[in-house]
Design an enzyme around this catalytic site. Structure first.
Site, mmCIF file in Angstrom:
data_model
loop_
_atom_site.group_PDB
_atom_site.id
_atom_site.type_symbol
_atom_site.label_atom_id
_atom_site.label_comp_id
_atom_site.label_asym_id
_atom_site.label_seq_id
_atom_site.Cartn_x
_atom_site.Cartn_y
_atom_site.Cartn_z
ATOM 1 N N SER A 81 37.154 55.981 19.144
ATOM 2 C CA SER A 81 35.749 54.959 18.780
ATOM 3 C C SER A 81 35.575 54.269 20.417
ATOM 4 O O SER A 81 34.714 54.805 21.236
ATOM 5 C CB SER A 81 36.393 53.820 17.653
ATOM 6 O OG SER A 81 35.267 53.419 16.981
ATOM 7 N N ASP A 189 31.452 60.216 9.317
ATOM 8 C CA ASP A 189 32.125 59.239 10.194
ATOM 9 C C ASP A 189 32.579 57.676 8.667
ATOM 10 O O ASP A 189 33.539 57.081 8.370
ATOM 11 C CB ASP A 189 31.725 58.840 11.284
ATOM 12 C CG ASP A 189 32.196 57.749 12.174
ATOM 13 O OD1 ASP A 189 32.071 56.460 11.630
ATOM 14 O OD2 ASP A 189 32.663 58.030 13.057
ATOM 15 N N HIS A 238 35.932 58.196 9.611
ATOM 16 C CA HIS A 238 36.696 57.773 11.603
ATOM 17 C C HIS A 238 37.676 56.962 10.621
ATOM 18 O O HIS A 238 38.706 56.902 12.080
ATOM 19 C CB HIS A 238 35.037 56.276 11.247
ATOM 20 C CG HIS A 238 35.457 55.914 12.647
ATOM 21 N ND1 HIS A 238 34.528 56.490 13.607
ATOM 22 C CD2 HIS A 238 35.886 54.746 13.226
ATOM 23 C CE1 HIS A 238 35.038 55.910 14.972
ATOM 24 N NE2 HIS A 238 35.762 54.499 14.786
#
Length: 257
Positions: A81, A189, A238
Site C-alpha cells: 500500500s 481492493d 486490500h
C-alpha cells in the site's frame, strides 16, 4: 552464480512492522535460508504512517536502510500500500544501497481520491497543514482539482515526475535501474480509490495511454520495452493482503524474486 539478495518488506498506512510479521514469517518459510528478511518500521508505525508527511517518512526509510550494512550490495523490496510509494521514493531519491527488484502490493502509484479507512476532509487536503501532517494528503489526486494537486501536493507529483524539479533526471535514472518492477493489484481492493491506481493507472485510463507512460516520465515505458515491468491481478480485498490472501500474493511475488 546466483546471488541471494536480502529482502526488505515495508508496511502501509495505519500499520506497523508488527502488523506485517505474518508476511515476514511467510517469506522466511518460503525463501532459501540464505536470504535475510528485514521488516522495517517507519517511525512508530501506526501513528507516524498517518500523521507524518511522506517526505519525513521517506527520510526515515532511507536512514534505516542505510543503517543495515548487509543491504549495501543490493536488495529486493516488497512493500504494501502506502509503503510502496515510499519504497519507490527510496529507489528514485536514495538508492545508495540499490534495489534490484521492487514489488508493490495494492500501492496507489497514481494517487487516490478516496480512502475507505480514514475520514478525509477534502476541502483542506491541499493546505500546508494537511500536506505536513497527513501522509495521504500528499498523494491525494482529485480529478477536479488537478491544478491544486500539481501546485500544492508535496510528494506524488515529484516521485511521478509530473512537474519539473531539481532531481527529475536522477529519479528517472534510478527507477530505470531496476531489474524488475512488479505491481500486484485488485479490482476488489476496497480501500484505495481508484483501485486502478495500484497498476499505475488513473481511474479507468489504461497505463499505456497515459501521459506517465507515453512521455516516459519515470521510465515505465523503458522498463516495459525491456521486459522488466509486470502487472499481476488478484481477487483480494486490500485488508486481506497480509493474511487471508497472503499465500496467493506471496506465491506471485516469489515468481519475480
Amino acid at each position: 552464480m546466483f546471488i541471494f539478495y536480502p529482502l526488505v518488506i515495508l508496511h502501509g498506512i495505519l500499520s506497523s512492522s508488527e502488523d506485517i510479521q505474518p508476511v515476514q514469517d511467510w517469506f522466511q518459510n518460503h525463501l532459501p535460508s540464505q536470504i535475510e528478511v528485514y521488516n522495517i518500521e517507519i517511525g512508530n508505525g501506526r501513528q507516524n504512517s498517518v500523521f507524518e508527511s511522506m517526505n519525513w517518512q521517506l527520510d526515515q526509510l532511507c536512514e534505516k536502510i542505510y543503517s543495515i550494512e548487509s543491504l549495501r550490495y543490493g536488495f529486493n523490496f516488497v512493500a504494501i500500500s502506502q509503503g510502496g510509494l515510499l519504497a519507490r521514493g527510496y529507489v528514485e531519491k536514495c538508492n545508495k544501497f540499490p534495489v534490484k527488484k521492487l514489488i508493490t502490493w495494492g500501492t496507489p502509484h497514481e494517487g487516490i481520491f478516496g480512502l475507505n479507512i480514514f475520514p478525509v476532509d477534502i476541502n483542506t487536503i491541499y493546505t500546508q497543514y494537511s500536506q505536513q501532517h497527513l501522509s495521504f494528503a500528499s498523494y491525494w489526486k482529485e480529478p477536479r482539482r488537478m491544478d491544486d494537486y500539481l501546485k500544492f501536493s508535496t510528494y506524488l507529483p515529484f516521485v511521478n515526475n509530473e512537474i519539473e524539479h531539481t532531481n527529475f533526471r536522477t529519479y528517472k535514472k534510478n527507477f530505470e535501474s531496476l531489474e524488475k518492477f512488479v505491481m500486484i493489484w485488485s479490482k476488489n481492493d476496497g480501500v484505495i480509490l481508484p483501485q486502478n491506481s495500484a497498476r499505475f493507472s488513473f481511474d479507468k485510463e489504461d497505463l499505456k495511454n497515459s501521459r506517465q507512460y507515453l512521455d516516459n516520465l519515470i521510465g515505465l515505458r523503458t522498463l516495459d520495452e525491456s521486459k522488466r515491468l509486470f502487472i499481476r491481478e488478484v481477487d483480494c480485498k486490500h485488508i486481506t493482503f497480509k493474511n487471508e490472501c497472503l499465500d496467493e500474493i506471496g506465491e506471485i511475488t516469489l515468481h519475480y524474486l
